[in-house]
Design an enzyme around this catalytic site. Structure first.
Site, PDB file in Angstrom:
ATOM      1  N   GLY A  94      -5.173 -10.554  -9.768  1.00 23.80           N
ATOM      2  CA  GLY A  94      -5.554  -9.882  -8.526  1.00 23.80           C
ATOM      3  C   GLY A  94      -4.919  -8.517  -8.296  1.00 23.80           C
ATOM      4  O   GLY A  94      -5.367  -7.777  -7.417  1.00 23.80           O
TER       5      GLY A  94
ATOM      6  N   THR B  27      -5.404  -3.943   7.408  1.00 25.20           N
ATOM      7  CA  THR B  27      -5.238  -5.277   6.849  1.00 25.20           C
ATOM      8  C   THR B  27      -5.229  -6.313   7.968  1.00 25.20           C
ATOM      9  O   THR B  27      -5.474  -5.994   9.132  1.00 25.20           O
ATOM     10  CB  THR B  27      -3.997  -5.331   5.912  1.00 25.20           C
ATOM     11  OG1 THR B  27      -3.993  -6.575   5.244  1.00 25.20           O
ATOM     12  CG2 THR B  27      -2.686  -5.113   6.645  1.00 25.20           C
TER      13      THR B  27
ATOM     14  N   GLY C  68     -14.402 -20.380  -3.386  1.00 23.97           N
ATOM     15  CA  GLY C  68     -13.934 -19.897  -2.088  1.00 23.97           C
ATOM     16  C   GLY C  68     -15.045 -19.198  -1.332  1.00 23.97           C
ATOM     17  O   GLY C  68     -15.978 -18.634  -1.946  1.00 23.97           O
TER      18      GLY C  68
ATOM     19  N   SER D 185       0.810  -1.224   0.000  1.00 25.34           N
ATOM     20  CA  SER D 185       0.000   0.000   0.000  1.00 25.34           C
ATOM     21  C   SER D 185       0.846   1.277   0.000  1.00 25.34           C
ATOM     22  O   SER D 185       0.519   2.232  -0.712  1.00 25.34           O
ATOM     23  CB  SER D 185      -0.959  -0.001   1.190  1.00 25.34           C
ATOM     24  OG  SER D 185      -1.925  -1.012   1.003  1.00 25.34           O
TER      25      SER D 185
ATOM     26  N   ALA E 168     -12.385 -12.716   1.225  1.00 23.83           N
ATOM     27  CA  ALA E 168     -12.344 -12.139  -0.131  1.00 23.83           C
ATOM     28  C   ALA E 168     -13.620 -12.486  -0.900  1.00 23.83           C
ATOM     29  O   ALA E 168     -14.134 -11.667  -1.666  1.00 23.83           O
ATOM     30  CB  ALA E 168     -11.110 -12.649  -0.878  1.00 23.83           C
TER      31      ALA E 168
ATOM     32  N   TYR F 208      -2.356 -12.472  -6.535  1.00 23.64           N
ATOM     33  CA  TYR F 208      -1.462 -11.644  -7.365  1.00 23.64           C
ATOM     34  C   TYR F 208       0.015 -11.973  -7.159  1.00 23.64           C
ATOM     35  O   TYR F 208       0.877 -11.346  -7.757  1.00 23.64           O
ATOM     36  CB  TYR F 208      -1.735 -10.147  -7.189  1.00 23.64           C
ATOM     37  CG  TYR F 208      -1.639  -9.649  -5.780  1.00 23.64           C
ATOM     38  CD1 TYR F 208      -2.758  -9.639  -4.950  1.00 23.64           C
ATOM     39  CD2 TYR F 208      -0.431  -9.195  -5.266  1.00 23.64           C
ATOM     40  CE1 TYR F 208      -2.672  -9.194  -3.652  1.00 23.64           C
ATOM     41  CE2 TYR F 208      -0.327  -8.741  -3.965  1.00 23.64           C
ATOM     42  CZ  TYR F 208      -1.462  -8.739  -3.167  1.00 23.64           C
ATOM     43  OH  TYR F 208      -1.357  -8.300  -1.871  1.00 23.64           O
TER      44      TYR F 208
ATOM     45  N   ASP G  94     -12.783  -3.285  -0.905  1.00 24.75           N
ATOM     46  CA  ASP G  94     -12.375  -4.474  -1.679  1.00 24.75           C
ATOM     47  C   ASP G  94     -13.371  -4.776  -2.801  1.00 24.75           C
ATOM     48  O   ASP G  94     -12.977  -5.114  -3.917  1.00 24.75           O
ATOM     49  CB  ASP G  94     -12.248  -5.703  -0.761  1.00 24.75           C
ATOM     50  CG  ASP G  94     -10.902  -5.752  -0.062  1.00 24.75           C
ATOM     51  OD1 ASP G  94      -9.947  -5.122  -0.566  1.00 24.75           O
ATOM     52  OD2 ASP G  94     -10.800  -6.405   0.988  1.00 24.75           O
TER      53      ASP G  94
ATOM     54  N   LYS H 186      -9.365  -6.344  10.346  1.00 26.70           N
ATOM     55  CA  LYS H 186     -10.476  -5.800   9.559  1.00 26.70           C
ATOM     56  C   LYS H 186     -11.829  -5.864  10.286  1.00 26.70           C
ATOM     57  O   LYS H 186     -12.657  -4.975  10.135  1.00 26.70           O
ATOM     58  CB  LYS H 186     -10.578  -6.525   8.215  1.00 26.70           C
ATOM     59  CG  LYS H 186      -9.442  -6.164   7.245  1.00 26.70           C
ATOM     60  CD  LYS H 186      -9.681  -6.831   5.903  1.00 26.70           C
ATOM     61  CE  LYS H 186      -8.575  -6.528   4.923  1.00 26.70           C
ATOM     62  NZ  LYS H 186      -8.875  -7.061   3.576  1.00 26.70           N
TER      63      LYS H 186
HETATM   64  P1  NAP Z   1      -9.581 -16.635   3.927  1.00 18.96           P
HETATM   65  O1  NAP Z   1     -10.681 -15.846   4.514  1.00 18.96           O
HETATM   66  O2  NAP Z   1      -8.619 -17.336   4.811  1.00 18.96           O
HETATM   67  O3  NAP Z   1     -10.269 -17.734   2.955  1.00 18.96           O
HETATM   68  C1  NAP Z   1      -9.474 -18.706   2.304  1.00 18.96           C
HETATM   69  C2  NAP Z   1     -10.312 -19.465   1.284  1.00 18.96           C
HETATM   70  O4  NAP Z   1      -9.417 -20.371   0.608  1.00 18.96           O
HETATM   71  C3  NAP Z   1     -11.420 -20.319   1.893  1.00 18.96           C
HETATM   72  O5  NAP Z   1     -12.484 -20.444   0.967  1.00 18.96           O
HETATM   73  C4  NAP Z   1     -10.708 -21.689   2.060  1.00 18.96           C
HETATM   74  O6  NAP Z   1     -11.580 -22.780   2.080  1.00 18.96           O
HETATM   75  C5  NAP Z   1      -9.879 -21.725   0.801  1.00 18.96           C
HETATM   76  N1  NAP Z   1      -8.732 -22.624   0.930  1.00 18.96           N
HETATM   77  C6  NAP Z   1      -7.583 -22.379   1.588  1.00 18.96           C
HETATM   78  N2  NAP Z   1      -6.751 -23.444   1.499  1.00 18.96           N
HETATM   79  C7  NAP Z   1      -7.430 -24.389   0.778  1.00 18.96           C
HETATM   80  C8  NAP Z   1      -7.117 -25.715   0.338  1.00 18.96           C
HETATM   81  N3  NAP Z   1      -5.939 -26.267   0.630  1.00 18.96           N
HETATM   82  N4  NAP Z   1      -8.037 -26.373  -0.407  1.00 18.96           N
HETATM   83  C9  NAP Z   1      -9.231 -25.803  -0.711  1.00 18.96           C
HETATM   84  N5  NAP Z   1      -9.577 -24.546  -0.338  1.00 18.96           N
HETATM   85  C10 NAP Z   1      -8.684 -23.854   0.410  1.00 18.96           C
HETATM   86  O7  NAP Z   1      -8.688 -15.746   2.944  1.00 18.96           O
HETATM   87  P2  NAP Z   1      -9.155 -14.468   2.113  1.00 18.96           P
HETATM   88  O8  NAP Z   1      -8.920 -13.258   2.904  1.00 18.96           O
HETATM   89  O9  NAP Z   1     -10.513 -14.734   1.593  1.00 18.96           O
HETATM   90  O10 NAP Z   1      -8.077 -14.457   0.926  1.00 18.96           O
HETATM   91  C11 NAP Z   1      -8.097 -15.426  -0.089  1.00 18.96           C
HETATM   92  C12 NAP Z   1      -7.162 -15.046  -1.224  1.00 18.96           C
HETATM   93  O11 NAP Z   1      -7.593 -13.829  -1.832  1.00 18.96           O
HETATM   94  C13 NAP Z   1      -5.709 -14.818  -0.812  1.00 18.96           C
HETATM   95  O12 NAP Z   1      -4.874 -15.352  -1.805  1.00 18.96           O
HETATM   96  C14 NAP Z   1      -5.580 -13.313  -0.803  1.00 18.96           C
HETATM   97  O13 NAP Z   1      -4.257 -12.856  -1.059  1.00 18.96           O
HETATM   98  C15 NAP Z   1      -6.489 -12.944  -1.954  1.00 18.96           C
HETATM   99  N6  NAP Z   1      -6.986 -11.553  -1.872  1.00 18.96           N
HETATM  100  C16 NAP Z   1      -6.644 -10.708  -2.862  1.00 18.96           C
HETATM  101  C17 NAP Z   1      -7.090  -9.409  -2.824  1.00 18.96           C
HETATM  102  C18 NAP Z   1      -6.704  -8.471  -3.937  1.00 18.96           C
HETATM  103  O14 NAP Z   1      -6.812  -7.264  -3.760  1.00 18.96           O
HETATM  104  N7  NAP Z   1      -6.282  -8.980  -5.070  1.00 18.96           N
HETATM  105  C19 NAP Z   1      -7.895  -8.962  -1.766  1.00 18.96           C
HETATM  106  C20 NAP Z   1      -8.251  -9.879  -0.764  1.00 18.96           C
HETATM  107  C21 NAP Z   1      -7.780 -11.185  -0.812  1.00 18.96           C
HETATM  108  P3  NAP Z   1     -12.208 -23.300   3.485  1.00 18.96           P
HETATM  109  O15 NAP Z   1     -13.335 -22.364   3.786  1.00 18.96           O
HETATM  110  O16 NAP Z   1     -12.667 -24.678   3.180  1.00 18.96           O
HETATM  111  O17 NAP Z   1     -11.120 -23.233   4.513  1.00 18.96           O
END
Ligand code: NAP
Length: 280
Positions: A243, A64, A128, A19, A132, A222, A104, A68
Site C-alpha cells: 500500500g 484525510t 472490501g 503526507s 478505499a 502499508y 486515491d 473527505k
Molecule cells: P473503511 O471504509 O472503514 O472500510 C473497511 C473495510 O474493511 C470494509 O470493507 C469492512 O467490512 C472491512 N473490515 C473491517 N474489519 C473487518 C473484519 N474484522 N472482518 C472483515 N472485514 C472487515 O476503511 P477504508 O477507508 O476503506 O480503509 C481500508 C484500508 O485501506 C485501511 O487499512 C487503510 O489504511 C487502507 N488504505 C490505504 C490507502 C493507501 O494509500 N495505501 C488509501 C486508503 C486506504 P464491512 O463493510 O463488513 O464492515
C-alpha cells in the site's frame, strides 16, 4: 524574494500523517519556497476552517479522515473521480473557489501501472467495500478491466458498490467474504482493501493456493509493509504490491497543483517513509 506557497493536510486526528514527509521531501528536491503543515480540524468545524485557510492564502490541502465527504460537499468544482467515489482527498484553492479531487484511484492505478502490464479485459478479485474499495473500483474501471468479483463481510455494501460502479463493459459480482476462495482461480489481480492485516487488526484469512498462475496480489495496507497475505503470495511465487506505493503516488497531483512542479516517486523517497514507519 518569492512568496512562500502554503499547503498542508487536514484531519482529526492528524499526528500520524506521513503526507508532510512526502511533500517536504519534494519541496526540498525542487528548491521550492513552500510549506506543508499538519492542520488538526475538529469535526463540526470543517467548512469554517477551510474558509479560513482560503483567506490565509493557502494554495490548498490534502484531506484525510473524517473530512473527505465534507470536503466534497463544500467544493465549488469536483472532478469525476471525487464525484464517483463520493469523497475528496485533495482541495485546490483558486481565486476564492475550492476545487475538489480524489487522487486515491490515481495513486492506486499509477502504482499498478509500474508493473508494466496491460490490465484491459482482465479480471480482479477485490476484497472490501469501504472507502478505499470505491477508489480501487473507479481505478480498475479506468484501466479497462472487464470484471470484478467484490467480496465483503457485509454483502449489502458490496451490492451497493456493484450497482454504483458497474457498466456494460465493467461488470461486478458482489459476494460474501467467506465465498471468495472459489473466485481465486479466475483472478488476474487480487486487491485487499479491508483494514484486515493492518497492525492491531486480525490478518485477512485467505488461502491463495488456488490463485491463477501469474496473478498479482496487491494489499492497500502499508503498516506493516508486508502483510501475511503478501508473504503468502510471495511464497507461492506471485508478484506483489504493498500500500505504500499508492500512498506516495496519490500525493503527486496535489503537489503539482499547489507548487507547480511535477514530482516523482523515487526509491529514495520510499525508503525515507519506510524508515519513518519503522521509527513510529
Ligand atoms: P473503511 O471504509 O472503514 O472500510 C473497511 C473495510 O474493511 C470494509 O470493507 C469492512 O467490512 C472491512 N473490515 C473491517 N474489519 C473487518 C473484519 N474484522 N472482518 C472483515 N472485514 C472487515 O476503511 P477504508 O477507508 O476503506 O480503509 C481500508 C484500508 O485501506 C485501511 O487499512 C487503510 O489504511 C487502507 N488504505 C490505504 C490507502 C493507501 O494509500 N495505501 C488509501 C486508503 C486506504 P464491512 O463493510 O463488513 O464492515
Amino acid at each position: 524574494m518569492t512568496k512562500t506557497i502554503k499547503a498542508g493536510v487536514v484531519g482529526w486526528p492528524i499526528a500520524h500523517s506521513r503526507s508532510p514527509l512526502i511533500h517536504e521531501s519534494w519541496l526540498k528536491s525542487f528548491g521550492i519556497n513552500g510549506t506543508y503543515e499538519k492542520i488538526a480540524i475538529e469535526p463540526g468545524t470543517f467548512e469554517a476552517r477551510i474558509r479560513e485557510l482560503v483567506d490565509q492564502d493557502f494554495a490548498g490541502v490534502n484531506v484525510t479522515i473524517p473530512h473527505k465527504e465534507a470536503a466534497l460537499a463544500l467544493a465549488d468544482e469536483k472532478d469525476a473521480a471525487a464525484l464517483a467515489i463520493g469523497a475528496a482527498n485533495t482541495l485546490v484553492f483558486k481565486e476564492g473557489k475550492v476545487l475538489a479531487s480524489n487522487t486515491d484511484a490515481f495513486g492506486f492505478t499509477e502504482h499498478l501501472k509500474s508493473k508494466g502490464k496491460d490490465w484491459a479485459g482482465k479480471r480482479a478479485l477485490v476484497i472490501g467495500a469501504g472507502g478505499a474499495a470505491r477508489a480501487v473500483l473507479f481505478g480498475l474501471r479506468e484501466l479497462g478491466l472487464s470484471h470484478v468479483d467484490l467480496a465483503n463481510r457485509t454483502v449489502d455494501k458490496a451490492r451497493v458498490l456493484a450497482t454504483h460502479f458497474a457498466t456494460d463493459t465493467f461488470t461486478i459480482t458482489p459476494l460474501d467474504l467467506v465465498d471468495m476462495a472459489s473466485f481465486l482461480g479466475k483472478a488476474d489481480l487480487v486487491v485487499n482493501t479491508t483494514s484486515l492485516g493492518m497492525v492491531s487488526q486480525p490478518p485477512l484469512e485467505i488461502s491463495l493456493e488456488g490463485l491463477k498462475p501469474g496473478a498479482l496480489v496487491y494489499d492497500l495496507v502499508y503498516v506493516p509493509l508486508e502483510t501475511e497475505m503478501l508473504k503468502q503470495a510471495k511464497a507461492l511465487g506471485h508478484d506483489t504490491l504493498d500500500g505504500l506505493g499508492m500512498l506516495l503516488h496519490q500525493a503527486r497531483p496535489g503537489f503539482e497543483a499547489w507548487f507547480g512542479a511535477v514530482p516523482e516517486v523515487t526509491e529514495d523517497l520510499r525508503l525515507r517513509i519506510i524508515d519513518d514507519l519503522k521509527e513510529h
